[in-house]
Design a protein around this motif. Sequence first.
Motif, mmCIF file in Angstrom:
data_model
loop_
_atom_site.group_PDB
_atom_site.id
_atom_site.type_symbol
_atom_site.label_atom_id
_atom_site.label_comp_id
_atom_site.label_asym_id
_atom_site.label_seq_id
_atom_site.Cartn_x
_atom_site.Cartn_y
_atom_site.Cartn_z
ATOM 1 N N SER A 73 1.138 -1.346 0.265
ATOM 2 C CA SER A 73 -0.116 0.276 0.174
ATOM 3 C C SER A 73 0.902 1.377 0.048
ATOM 4 N N SER A 126 1.339 4.250 -3.281
ATOM 5 C CA SER A 126 0.946 5.329 -3.035
ATOM 6 C C SER A 126 2.504 6.241 -3.380
ATOM 7 N N ARG A 148 2.786 6.621 -7.618
ATOM 8 C CA ARG A 148 1.561 7.546 -7.804
ATOM 9 C C ARG A 148 2.066 8.754 -8.433
ATOM 10 N N ASP A 149 3.642 9.412 -7.588
ATOM 11 C CA ASP A 149 4.133 10.607 -7.018
ATOM 12 C C ASP A 149 5.875 10.388 -8.801
#
Length: 165
Positions: free
Chosen positions: A98, A102, A105-106
């Motif tokens: 997880s 996240s 995405r960056d």
Amino acid sequence: MDLVDKAKNYVAEKVANMPKPEASVTDVDLKGISRECITYQAKVSVKNPYSAPIPICEISYVLKSATRVIASGNIPDPGSLKGDETTLLEVPVKVPHSVLLSLARDIGRDWDIDYELELGLIIDLPVIGNFTIPLSQKGEIKLPTFSDLFGGGGKSKDDDTVAEC
């Protein structure tokens, strides 16, 4: 200054000048993939200046990306440092999927993340007691690709074991 203060100062000076083990992080790489997490492995080289082995009480780690903590943990009683030698320690750093999703995405196209790994090797030195060797390493690590996640079956690239989280 009385005799007790002189004795304290003498002992403090001798302890401060004692040789202490020296350590460095030599590598951080992908170790394995499981359903729960991705395991990176830090390789730490520790030189013991004493002829006797020194017990390692604990290794603590914090892995950060862009100042955000993405993994932390402790490894209790990981063994000891060989006497008058350099010992290579392998420190598994487990990152939940997880957190990596996240981060993904960056990241963009290169699929690398900048990281900072902070390690604390707590060793038991004679006379001194517990002593922490702080280490820090910065660099880039590759995130696993989708084929690593779904095509590799969770196996490590170094051997055929499955990483556990």
